[in-house]
Write a protein that holds these residues in place. Structure first.
Motif, PDB file in Angstrom:
ATOM      1  N   ASP A 159       0.856  -1.193   0.000  1.00 50.00           N
ATOM      2  CA  ASP A 159       0.000   0.000   0.000  1.00 50.00           C
ATOM      3  C   ASP A 159       0.887   1.235   0.000  1.00 50.00           C
ATOM      4  N   THR A 190       1.323   5.448   0.983  1.00 49.79           N
ATOM      5  CA  THR A 190       0.913   6.582   1.806  1.00 49.79           C
ATOM      6  C   THR A 190       1.675   7.823   1.361  1.00 49.79           C
ATOM      7  N   TYR A 191       0.961   8.927   1.196  1.00 49.45           N
ATOM      8  CA  TYR A 191       1.595  10.201   0.829  1.00 49.45           C
ATOM      9  C   TYR A 191       1.308  11.219   1.922  1.00 49.45           C
ATOM     10  N   PRO A 218      -8.178   8.239  -2.074  1.00 46.35           N
ATOM     11  CA  PRO A 218      -7.478   7.466  -1.042  1.00 46.35           C
ATOM     12  C   PRO A 218      -8.471   6.792  -0.086  1.00 46.35           C
ATOM     13  N   LYS A 229      -7.717   6.291   3.306  1.00 38.27           N
ATOM     14  CA  LYS A 229      -7.565   6.922   4.625  1.00 38.27           C
ATOM     15  C   LYS A 229      -6.994   8.328   4.456  1.00 38.27           C
ATOM     16  N   THR A 230      -7.433   9.235   5.337  1.00 37.87           N
ATOM     17  CA  THR A 230      -6.954  10.618   5.268  1.00 37.87           C
ATOM     18  C   THR A 230      -6.642  11.123   6.675  1.00 37.87           C
ATOM     19  N   VAL A 288       2.583   5.557   9.756  1.00 37.91           N
ATOM     20  CA  VAL A 288       3.137   4.712   8.708  1.00 37.91           C
ATOM     21  C   VAL A 288       3.827   3.494   9.305  1.00 37.91           C
ATOM     22  N   LYS A 302       1.391   1.304  11.167  1.00 39.58           N
ATOM     23  CA  LYS A 302       0.220   0.999  10.337  1.00 39.58           C
ATOM     24  C   LYS A 302      -1.078   1.372  11.061  1.00 39.58           C
ATOM     25  N   ASP A 318      -4.535   3.732  11.717  1.00 33.94           N
ATOM     26  CA  ASP A 318      -5.557   4.435  10.959  1.00 33.94           C
ATOM     27  C   ASP A 318      -5.745   5.832  11.527  1.00 33.94           C
ATOM     28  N   ALA A 374      -2.292  14.024   4.290  1.00 32.05           N
ATOM     29  CA  ALA A 374      -1.707  12.684   4.328  1.00 32.05           C
ATOM     30  C   ALA A 374      -2.774  11.665   3.947  1.00 32.05           C
ATOM     31  N   ARG A 378      -3.599   7.408   2.709  1.00 29.34           N
ATOM     32  CA  ARG A 378      -3.202   6.028   2.436  1.00 29.34           C
ATOM     33  C   ARG A 378      -4.188   5.437   1.442  1.00 29.34           C
TER      34      ARG A 378
END
Length: 924
Positions: free
Chosen positions: A172, A174-175, A239, A241-242, A262, A265, A267, A284, A286
Motif C-alpha cells: 500500500d 501513503t503520501y 485514497p 484513509k486521510t 506509517v 500501520k 488508521d 496525508a 493512504r
C-alpha cells in the motif's frame, strides 16, 4: 568551448565526477545520478499564472502563489539539509520497513553512506523527475513533479511504483505533505496565533485548509484563500484513509521521517466537525492495498493547490485527477516549454554548449517569475521586483518578443520621480510601486542608468519611436531631492502621483522621464566631480559612503546614455521631428540651450547648485507648463555633457601600472579617498568599473588593452578561469561599506561574479576585442559545465565561491546578459533602428566540421534561422561578409564594414514570409 567538441562531450572538466550529463541527440534534458548526495541543489517550476515551487532531489521545496500565500513552509538554502519535510510517499510491504520514495525515512538516511540506494534526477524545462530504487526490496519509484502550463495555481505530482521482482507483491502507498497555508512572515511571526485561525476540512479526495483572517496588526482582514492537497490513483479513485493534523500522522514524539501512522500501520482518528481546526495541518493519505505482479507498475496522482475559489478544487481534481488527463497536461506543458526554450536556439561546433545555453534561457524565465524572493537563495525575500533587476530582465524579453514588453516598459517608467530618482520596488499590479522594501529612505546612483540603456536597445530592435512620446505620470511620495529631503506637506491621502500647481495630475512624455534621470545624475556630483554614490551603485555593498562617496563606473554609464540619447534624437530629426516638448523646469538642467545660464562643468559646486535649484522648483508641485525644445539644441547639450564625462574620467581617474597595465579608479569612500589604486605596494582594482568604462566606451582601445593586462595579473583567479570582482580588503572599513566585512571570495567581496564577467565580454565585443571577449564567455561556460566542481544544475550561478562552487543558482541577471551577448555580439544579430544588423564575431571553434554555425531567434515578429558558412576555415573572427541569402533569394543590403551588413526592415519583411525564415550568410 576552447576546442572543438563532439556530441555528448562535456567541456571544462577538472577531473571531478560530473554531477549531470545531457541526454543523447537533440534532447536538452539532463540526468544527475545520486543527486541527493549533493547539497544545496534545487530546481524551479512555474507557470504564466504565477504559481511557483522548487524541488530538491529529495522532493523537498515549497509551493506558493506569492509572498502572502504559501501552501508549504518557506525554506532557505541552508535549511534544505535540515528539514525532514518533503513531498514524501511510503511504500509498505508486509514484513519490511516502510520505504520512502524520496529516501527521507530515518532508516534510509541511516544507510545513505554505507548502503546507498540508486537514485537519479531527470529534468526537462518545466519538469522534474526523481527515480529511486531499492535492490534488496526490489522496488522502485519514479516521481514526476511539474506545474502545468497555463494559469492554474496547482503543482502536480505523478508517482509510479514498480515491482522489480519476478513474483507478485502486496503493498500500500501513503503520501504526506505538511500544509502551512499562510503568509511567509508567519513562519516565525505569530506562527501559533495564525495556526489558530485555520479551519481544516476533509474533501472527497484530500484536505483543505481555510484560514479565517489575514493576520495583519495594521488591520486584520477576512481571508478568502484555500490551500489544499488532493490525491487519486491513476484511475481517479480516492485514497482510503486521510489524516488532517500533523500530530495525528506523526504521533506524539514522532517525526516526518519516522511517522507513527506509517511505521505502526495506524488508521487516522474518526474526525468530528471542528475538532481539527486551529491545529497544524497535513495532507496525508493512504491508498487501498494492491497486488503488483512482477514488473507491474501502479500510479498515484497528487494535486497541490491554492485558490480563493473553493470550486477550483473540484475543477482541478476533475481536470488532473486521472492518469490520462494528467499525462495530457504533462505533454502540453513539455510542448510549451520546448517552444519557449527554443525561442533562441544555438547550433555550434559544441553541442554541449548549445544545450547548456538552452538551460540559461530556462533560467531567464525563472528569474522573471521568481525575482529575488521566491527561491531558497534569495536576495531580499518579501516579494516584488527590484528596479534594477526589472530593467535587466527586460533585455531578454526583447530578444524573444520586444513588442510584448511595451506595456511593461510604459508601466515601469511610471515609477520615476520628478527629481530623477525612482521607486525601488515594482509591485504586481500596474502603477504599484514601493519606495524601499526596508523603509530606508535612500537612492541608488545607478538606478537611472538602466532604463535608458534598455529603452535604447528596445528602440534599436523595434524602431518604435512613438513610445518616446507616450504621456506618463511621475511617482510621488514624501521623499524629494533624491531622498535627501522630506516633503512635509505630503501624506498618503495626497496619492502617489506628481501634481502641478493646480493640483492636476502632471504627465510628461517617456523621453522626458529618461532625460530627467540622466540630467539629475549628471549634475549630482561629489567633491571630485564624479557621480555621488548615495545608497550604493550596482554593488549594493558599497553602502556606507553616503555623504562623500562617488561612483566612477556609473558616471561612465550615464555619459554613454547621454551620447546615445543624442544619437536617438538625430535619428528622430532625420524622420522629420524638429522639436520635443519638455516641462519648463527641466530646461534649467539643459544649460547649453540658447539664453540659458551656462554651468562650469569643471566646478562640482556649480553643478550641485544648479541641481539644487531644480530640486527646489519641483519639490512639491511642478508648473505643468511645457515648452518646445529644438532637436539641434538638445543634441548639442547632451553631447557636450557626454564628452565632459568621458574626458574627465580618462584624465582624472586613470591609474597607470607598470608593464603597460592600467585601470580606472572605481569609487571614493566617505572620507573622500580613492578606494582603488596602489597602496602599500598592494593593488586594489574594481572589475565592475572596468566593465562599465569598457562597455560604455569611456575607455579608449589602448586603455581597454591595458585594463585587460592588469585584470590578468590582479583579478584573474588562481585556477585561470574567471575574474574576481576585487582584491581583498584587509580591514573592515565602514567608510566603504559592508563589502569589507564579507569573508574574501564570497559575494561582492572578491567572488567570481558572473554578471560582471559576462558584461565584460559584452563590452569587449562592442569594442572589437573579439577573441578576448570569447575567452571570457568560454571561461564562464567551463566554470558552469564543470558540474563536478560547480555542483549546480545546468545554467549560470550568481557567483562562484572559493573552490569554484556555484552559489545562488537562479538568482542572477547573468542569464539575460549571457543570451544578450551570445545573440547580439557573438552571433551578431541585432537591430539598428528597426533594421536587421548582421555583425558576427564567431571564433573558429564555434563552427562545426562543415564550417557552419547558426542561431534561431525572433526579430520584429519574424522567426529567423541565421546560418553562417565560413569559407576556407578562416581562423579569425574578423570576417568579411561575402553574400547573404534570405529564403534562397538575394536581398538588397548595405555593407557598413567588411564584417557588418544591414538589411532594411522593409526588404526583410518582403522576403521573410515563412514561419521560419532561412538566412544564409557566406563569410570569408
Amino acid at each position: 568551448m576552447t576546442a572543438k567538441k563532439r556530441s555528448g562531450e562535456d567541456s571544462g572538466k577538472t577531473g571531478n565526477k560530473p554531477l549531470w550529463h545531457f541526454s543523447s541527440g537533440t534532447d536538452i534534458s539532463f540526468e544527475a545520478p545520486q543527486a541527493d548526495h549533493t547539497s544545496r541543489l534545487y530546481f524551479p517550476l512555474m507557470n504564466e499564472g504565477g504559481m511557483k515551487s522548487w524541488v530538491s532531489p529529495e522532493l523537498k521545496g515549497y509551493i506558493c502563489k506569492d509572498f502572502g500565500h504559501y501552501l508549504t513552509t518557506p525554506t532557505v538554502t541552508e535549511e534544505i539539509h535540515r528539514t525532514v519535510s518533503s513531498r514524501n510517499g511510503w511504500v509498505s510491504i508486509k514484513g519490511k520497513q516502510p520505504w520512502s520514495i524520496t529516501g527521507m525515512s530515518a532508516w534510509q538516511k541511516a544507510n545513505k553512506w554505507s548502503n546507498p540506494e540508486k537514485s537519479t534526477v531527470r529534468a526537462h524545462p518545466g519538469l522534474f523527475q526523481v527515480f529511486r530504487q531499492n535492490d534488496e526490496m526490489r522496488i522502485s519509484a519514479e516521481s514526476t513533479v511539474f506545474i502545468p502550463s497555463g494559469k492554474d495555481h496547482v503543482e502536480l505530482m505523478l508517482v509510479e511504483i514498480q515491482n522489480r521482482n519476478t513474483e507478485a507483491v502486496d503493498l500500500d502507498f501513503t503520501y504526506a505533505l505538511p500544509i502551512f497555508g499562510r503568509h511567509a512572515d508567519n513562519f516565525r511571526d505569530h506562527r501559533q496565533v495564525t495556526t489558530m485561525f485555520q479551519r481544516n476540512f476533509t474533501i472527497p479526495q484530500g484536505v483543505r485548509v481555510k484560514p479565517n483572517i489575514v493576520h495583519d496588526e495594521h488591520g486584520h482582514a477576512p481571508n478568502e484563500m484555500n490551500y489544499f492537497i488532493a490525491a487519486a490513483d491513476g484511475n481517479g479513485n480516492a485514497p482510503e484513509k486521510t489524516w488532517i493534523t500533523m500530530k495525528d500522522f506523526i504521533g506524539e514524539g514522532g517525526t516526518l521521517d519516522n511517522p507513527e501512522a506509517v511505521f505502526k500501520k495506524l488508521d487516522p482518528p474518526d474526525y468530528k466537525e471542528g475538532e481539527v481546526d486551529g491545529k497544524e495541518a497535513i495532507g496525508a493519505f493512504r491508498f487501498a492495498p494492491v497486488t503488483l505482479r512482477g514488473g507491474e507498475t501502479i500510479r498515484y496522482i497528487i494535486i497541490h493547490g491554492i485558490s480563493e475559489n473553493p470550486g477550483d478544487i473540484e475543477t482541478w481534481i476533475e481536470k488532473y485527477g486521472q492518469y490520462d488527463r494528467l499525462a495530457e497536461s504533462l505533454k502540453k506543458t513539455e510542448k510549451w516549454w520546448d517552444e519557449y526554450i527554443h525561442s533562441i536556439n544555438i547550433q555550434s561546433g559544441d553541442p554541449t554548449f548549445d544545450k547548456w545555453s538552452s538551460w540559461v534561457i530556462y533560467q531567464i524565465k525563472s528569474r522573471q517569475v521568481f525575482g529575488n524572493s521566491y527561491l531558497p537563495d534569495f536576495g531580499y525575500g518579501r516579494g516584488g521586483r527590484g528596479w534594477r533587476d526589472l530593467w535587466q530582465d527586460l533585455l531578454s524579453i526583447f530578444l524573444v518578443d520586444p513588442e510584448s514588453a511595451r506595456d511593461e516598459i510604459l508601466n515601469s517608467f511610471k515609477g520615476v520621480r520628478i527629481d530623477g530618482s525612482n521607486a525601488t520596488i515594482i509591485g504586481t499590479k500596474p502603477g504599484e510601486f514601493i519606495a524601499d522594501r526596508n523603509n530606508v529612505p535612500r537612492s541608488w546612483c545607478d538606478h537611472g542608468a538602466w532604463p535608458a540603456f534598455v529603452i535604447d536597445f528596445y528602440l534599436q530592435q523595434t524602431n518604435d519611436h512613438q513610445i518616446l512620446f507616450e504621456p506618463l505620470p511621475y511617482w510621488k511620495d514624501q521623499f524629494t531631492s533624491r531622498s535627501k529631503v522630506i516633503d512635509m506637506q505630503w501624506d498618503h491621502h495626497s496619492g502617489n502621483w506628481q501634481r502641478d500647481e493646480n493640483e492636476k495630475l502632471y504627465k510628461g512624455n517617456l523621453f522626458e522621464h529618461i532625460l530627467i534621470q540622466q540630467l539629475s545624475a549628471f549634475f549630482h556630483v561629489g567633491e571630485h566631480n564624479i557621480l555621488l554614490l548615495e545608497g550604493a551603485d550596482w554593488n549594493d555593498t558599497y553602502d556606507m559612503a553616503r555623504d562623500r562617496g562617488e561612483s566612477v563606473g556609473f558616471y561612465a554609464f550615464y555619459g554613454r546614455n547621454l551620447s546615445r540619447l543624442a544619437l536617438l534624437l538625430s535619428h528622430l530629426k532625420r524622420m522629420g521631428i524638429e522639436k520635443v516638448e519638455l516641462l519648463e523646469e527641466v530646461t534649467l538642467l539643459l544649460d547649453r540651450l540658447p539664453e540659458k545660464t551656462i554651468v562650469d562643468y569643471d566646478d562640482p559646486k556649480a553643478k550641485q547648485d544648479r541641481l539644487n535649484s531644480y530640486f527646489e522648483k519641483v519639490r512639491k508641485q511642478v508648473s505643468g507648463k511645457k515648452i518646445p525644445v529644438k532637436m539641434d539644441d538638445l543634441i548639442a547639450d547632451l553631447r557636450e555633457k557626454s564628452d565632459h564625462i568621458s574626458s574627465l574620467l580618462r584624465d582624472q581617474e586613470w591609474i597607470t601600472v607598470e608593464k603597460g597595465e592600467g585601470f580606472f579608479n572605481g569609487h571614493y569612500d566617505n572620507l573622500g579617498q580613492a578606494i582603488d589604486g596602489i597602496n602599500d605596494k598592494e593593488i586594489q582594482m574594481d572589475l565592475t568599473t572596468q566593465v562599465m568604462t569598457i562597455m560604455h566606451k569611456v575607455s579608449t582601445e589602448s586603455q581597454t588593452a591595458a585594463i585587460m593586462r592588469a585584470a590578468e595579473n590582479v583579478l584573474r583567479d588562481e585556477n585561470g578561469l574567471g575574474y574576481r570582482l576585487c582584491r581583498p580588503f584587509r580591514e573592515i572599513d565602514l567608510n566603504i561599506g559592508r563589502l569589507t566585512g564579507f569573508v574574501y571570495g564570497y559575494k561582492e567581496h572578491g567572488s567570481k561574479w558572473m554578471q560582471q564577467n559576462i558584461m565584460l565580454s559584452y563590452g569587449l565585443f562592442s569594442q572589437g576585442f573579439s577573441q578576448l571577449a570569447f575567452d571570457v564567455i568560454s571561461q564562464v561556460y567551463r566554470l558552469c559545465a564543470d558540474s563536478g566542481t560547480s555542483r549546480i544544475f545546468p545554467g549560470v550561478p550568481s557567483y562562484f565561491e572559493p573552490g569554484d562552487r556555484g552559489a545562488y543558482a537562479y538568482l542572477t541577471g547573468s542569464s539575460s546578459w549571457l543570451i544578450l551577448t551570445i545573440t547580439t555580439q557573438l552571433f551578431g544579430i541585432r537591430g539598428n533602428f528597426g533594421n536587421l544588423l548582421i555583425e558576427p564575431q564567431l571564433p573558429e571553434n564555434m563552427f562545426d566540421d562543415h564550417g557552419n554555425a547558426g542561431i534561431s531567434c525572433s526579430f520584429r515578429g519574424m522567426r529567423l534561422h541565421v546560418e553562417y558558412w565560413i569559407e576556407d576555415n578562416n581562423p579569425s573572427p574578423a570576417y568579411t561578409i561575402k553574400a547573404i541569402r534570405i529564403n534562397d533569394k538575394t536581398p538588397q543590403f548595405d555593407l557598413i564594414s567588411p564584417g557588418a551588413a544591414e538589411v532594411n526592415f522593409d526588404e526583410l519583411s518582403r522576403l521573410c514570409t515563412k514561419s521560419l525564415n532561412e538566412i544564409k550568410i557566406k563569410l570569408n
